[in-house]
Design a protein around this motif. Sequence first.
Motif, mmCIF file in Angstrom:
data_model
loop_
_atom_site.group_PDB
_atom_site.id
_atom_site.type_symbol
_atom_site.label_atom_id
_atom_site.label_comp_id
_atom_site.label_asym_id
_atom_site.label_seq_id
_atom_site.Cartn_x
_atom_site.Cartn_y
_atom_site.Cartn_z
ATOM 1 N N LEU A 239 57.753 82.052 54.405
ATOM 2 C CA LEU A 239 59.113 82.296 54.627
ATOM 3 C C LEU A 239 59.613 82.721 56.152
ATOM 4 C CD1 LEU A 239 61.468 81.953 52.384
ATOM 5 C CD2 LEU A 239 61.380 84.463 52.136
ATOM 6 N N ASN A 240 60.540 81.832 56.558
ATOM 7 C CA ASN A 240 61.298 82.082 57.944
ATOM 8 C C ASN A 240 62.434 81.120 58.016
ATOM 9 O OD1 ASN A 240 60.350 79.792 59.149
ATOM 10 N ND2 ASN A 240 58.321 81.158 59.797
ATOM 11 N N GLY A 241 63.251 81.202 59.126
ATOM 12 C CA GLY A 241 64.299 80.488 59.176
ATOM 13 C C GLY A 241 63.958 78.881 59.340
ATOM 14 N N GLU A 242 62.803 78.818 60.063
ATOM 15 C CA GLU A 242 62.311 77.280 60.378
ATOM 16 C C GLU A 242 62.033 76.668 58.988
ATOM 17 O OE1 GLU A 242 60.333 76.947 63.822
ATOM 18 O OE2 GLU A 242 59.880 74.912 63.350
ATOM 19 N N TYR A 243 61.231 77.556 58.222
ATOM 20 C CA TYR A 243 60.640 76.923 57.016
ATOM 21 C C TYR A 243 61.739 76.632 56.080
ATOM 22 C CZ TYR A 243 58.125 76.824 52.409
ATOM 23 O OH TYR A 243 57.580 76.600 51.238
ATOM 24 N N LEU A 244 62.765 77.436 55.787
ATOM 25 C CA LEU A 244 64.097 77.275 55.275
ATOM 26 C C LEU A 244 64.761 75.868 55.687
ATOM 27 C CD1 LEU A 244 66.027 80.672 54.844
ATOM 28 C CD2 LEU A 244 64.778 79.441 53.108
ATOM 29 N N SER B 228 64.053 68.552 54.048
ATOM 30 C CA SER B 228 63.112 67.429 53.355
ATOM 31 C C SER B 228 63.471 67.307 51.863
ATOM 32 C CB SER B 228 61.581 67.838 53.663
ATOM 33 O OG SER B 228 61.337 69.101 53.016
ATOM 34 N N HIS B 229 63.859 68.334 51.265
ATOM 35 C CA HIS B 229 63.962 68.364 50.075
ATOM 36 C C HIS B 229 65.528 68.784 49.375
ATOM 37 C CE1 HIS B 229 59.742 68.339 49.966
ATOM 38 N NE2 HIS B 229 59.783 67.926 49.000
ATOM 39 N N GLY B 230 66.259 68.863 50.358
ATOM 40 C CA GLY B 230 67.913 69.070 49.812
ATOM 41 C C GLY B 230 68.009 70.630 49.360
ATOM 42 N N LEU B 231 67.025 71.515 49.543
ATOM 43 C CA LEU B 231 66.944 72.820 49.013
ATOM 44 C C LEU B 231 67.825 73.639 50.055
ATOM 45 C CD1 LEU B 231 63.388 73.270 47.716
ATOM 46 C CD2 LEU B 231 65.489 72.921 46.391
ATOM 47 N N SER B 232 69.328 74.207 49.701
ATOM 48 C CA SER B 232 69.753 75.183 50.643
ATOM 49 C C SER B 232 69.056 76.335 50.571
ATOM 50 C CB SER B 232 71.238 75.213 50.650
ATOM 51 O OG SER B 232 71.459 74.873 49.573
ATOM 52 N N PRO B 233 69.426 77.333 51.511
ATOM 53 C CA PRO B 233 68.956 78.541 51.407
ATOM 54 C C PRO B 233 69.119 79.560 50.229
ATOM 55 C CG PRO B 233 69.685 78.359 53.604
ATOM 56 C CD PRO B 233 69.972 76.969 52.736
ATOM 57 N N LEU C 22 67.479 64.795 41.539
ATOM 58 C CA LEU C 22 66.698 65.678 40.834
ATOM 59 C C LEU C 22 65.051 65.869 41.110
ATOM 60 C CD1 LEU C 22 66.722 67.633 38.433
ATOM 61 C CD2 LEU C 22 66.633 65.789 36.926
ATOM 62 N N SER C 23 64.518 64.708 41.454
ATOM 63 C CA SER C 23 62.889 64.853 41.354
ATOM 64 C C SER C 23 62.739 65.131 42.859
ATOM 65 C CB SER C 23 62.387 63.418 41.316
ATOM 66 O OG SER C 23 62.993 62.461 41.840
ATOM 67 N N LEU C 24 63.485 64.870 43.754
ATOM 68 C CA LEU C 24 63.193 65.409 44.988
ATOM 69 C C LEU C 24 63.699 67.035 45.111
ATOM 70 C CD1 LEU C 24 63.014 64.529 48.232
ATOM 71 C CD2 LEU C 24 65.399 64.770 48.364
ATOM 72 N N LEU C 25 64.424 67.578 44.444
ATOM 73 C CA LEU C 25 64.798 68.972 44.354
ATOM 74 C C LEU C 25 63.479 69.683 43.585
ATOM 75 C CD1 LEU C 25 68.524 68.968 43.412
ATOM 76 C CD2 LEU C 25 67.521 69.771 45.439
ATOM 77 N N ARG D 46 73.459 70.423 43.415
ATOM 78 C CA ARG D 46 72.258 70.789 43.440
ATOM 79 C C ARG D 46 71.836 72.185 43.103
ATOM 80 N NH1 ARG D 46 71.494 68.910 50.004
ATOM 81 N NH2 ARG D 46 71.426 66.613 49.634
ATOM 82 N N ARG D 47 72.340 73.044 43.214
ATOM 83 C CA ARG D 47 71.931 74.262 43.065
ATOM 84 C C ARG D 47 72.240 74.406 41.364
ATOM 85 N NH1 ARG D 47 74.734 80.044 44.242
ATOM 86 N NH2 ARG D 47 73.034 81.497 43.976
ATOM 87 N N ALA D 48 73.271 73.992 40.841
ATOM 88 C CA ALA D 48 73.258 73.818 39.330
ATOM 89 C C ALA D 48 71.989 73.162 38.665
ATOM 90 C CB ALA D 48 74.424 73.064 38.844
ATOM 91 N N LEU D 49 71.667 71.965 39.242
ATOM 92 C CA LEU D 49 70.358 71.227 38.814
ATOM 93 C C LEU D 49 69.097 72.203 38.710
ATOM 94 C CD1 LEU D 49 70.871 67.639 40.312
ATOM 95 C CD2 LEU D 49 70.394 68.263 37.915
#
Length: 593
Positions: free
Chosen positions: A381-386, A392-397, A366-369, A313-316
């Motif tokens: 930006l805070n822990g909860e938002y991360l 919801s979108h598979g975006l790790s910190p 891909l499209s979700l990311l 995911r990070r590579a994408l």
Amino acid sequence: KLGDAMSEFSHTKLRKLFRNYFESKQHIWLPSASLLPENDSSVLFVTAGMHPLVPYLLGQSHPSGKRLASIQKCLRTDDLNEVGDATHHTFFEMMGNWSLNDYFKKEAICWSWEFLTDQNWLALDKNKFAVSVFAGDSDAPFDQESFDLWEHLGIARDRIAKLTKVDNWWGPAGRVGPCGPDTEIFYWRDSSIPPRYFDPHDSRWVEIWNNVFMQYDLRQDEKFYPLGRKNVDTGMGLARMLAILNGYDDDYRTDIFWPVIETVSSITGENYDDQKREFRIVADHVTAAAMAISDGVIPSNKGEGFVVRRLLRRALVTLYLINGRPPEGLLEKIYQIIAEIYQPIYSSIVNPEIRQAIINEEVRYLSLLISGVKKIDEKNLNGEYLFDLYQSHGLSPEIVLDVLRKRGTAIDKDVRIKILHDFQIKLQKHQELSRTASGGMFRGGLADQGEISTRYHTATHLLQAALRKILGNSVFQRGSNINSERMRFDFSYPHKVSEGQLRQIEDLVNQQINRDLPVTMNEMSVEEAKKSGALGIFDSKYGNRVKVYTIGDFSKEICGGPHVQHTSEIGYFKIIKEEASSAGVRRIKAMIS
Ligand code: SER
């Protein structure tokens, strides 16, 4: 234009020289073991060349003898956030030589020196070396012998640093186990003349080779017990050494990475020199993911599978950040190049299943990311938002921080540490609620010693006893591996186990679980354990006294634990698969729920 690269000193040449050198010193060459550790649930991946050799460093005899050498695949995710500079990688290969209670400091140090500097071998400049040795403390004395050896070889006293345990002591990633003082070899990686004094904090001195003298066993009680054995464990990163031999200050210019960098450049139309960090993350992460998949990991939401998913995911996202275009089909092209590079070394890297797994991840995420990336708003930006972005979108910190960095948003270091910490807490709470145990596993270490693996540990004892009851007493455990999702159990047996037998085995295990048998532990000598009829494959691993776990009238095994107290804690046991593992060895995968 891409720059000057292409290694004159190729990775294949370095591999060959290393092997030839240690074979000339009577070492037996071992092929790299899998990235997935056998018989060790404390880490998800092999993190050092010595990892597959732990039982032998502790005293078991190795079938190939006492002098071994290899180039081992490793995967470390603890400094994931460092990847992007010139020298950090998640996947890397470690060249190493081992003495299993054979030669010790003198030979190890002299051979390292000869291999590095002799004209027939690497022929590096003797004036560009510095070393460090262990300074001594209440656990172990100052390493005078190594100090003297280096001086004798011609290293000036000003270039020999005496450092503490923080720098000059090494033990495996799972923390307990064989360990000891080490001596580290540094090389001046800069075009200037090296200073007379060695300053370990000057980053132009790069560590190239670590020689560990594994004389101790660090146990659960946090004490260092003398092993009574003189082991040597050395490790030298292949990519870093290759860069040095070619005069590069960037590992990614060597021929194990450069074709990947060129491919990323040609498919994105962007220059490496403008976006080094992004190019490096892509090259490293796709390599690491492909290697893990080639060793049998399937991308998933837990354990090793989750590491692979997170890397892909990070590579994408990183490919997307390079030029703002959705990188459709690019991961697959990058994988093809990686497969070409490594195919002569690891033939399993060429496999349509790897390609398919990578494509699947892209199609799914891909499209979700990308829609998530577009939503990232630094004001929130805070822990909860991360955590929300992650859910919801598979975006790790680390991806969110990459995006902000790319946009030029500076995040204060303290703020970063705090929000990452808050994120972890939210994640753990969530995982406790959903009773999964993948929390923290990304970091490696002992995170997996949780309740779920304890249940699995006890289940392996029931399984072994059930196998012997149904298939006969020629069945013995040959290996096992546990994570929070499943157990893998290898055992000696000459042919396929029939469906009917598998159901009988499964039923027998579940009956013992339903009987709620007590699990008890007694310490005794190995002799007593054998007399009591306890099964055990690692008799010598635990020294003279061993722990024997008894499960009612059903099972008795030597084992280090941990285990549940009553079998009903295990839950429902289910066999998922039975297959061949190697000649005369079958493998069962099973789950508990
Ligand atoms: N185990 C040591 C290391 O990883 C030496 O091989 O540095």
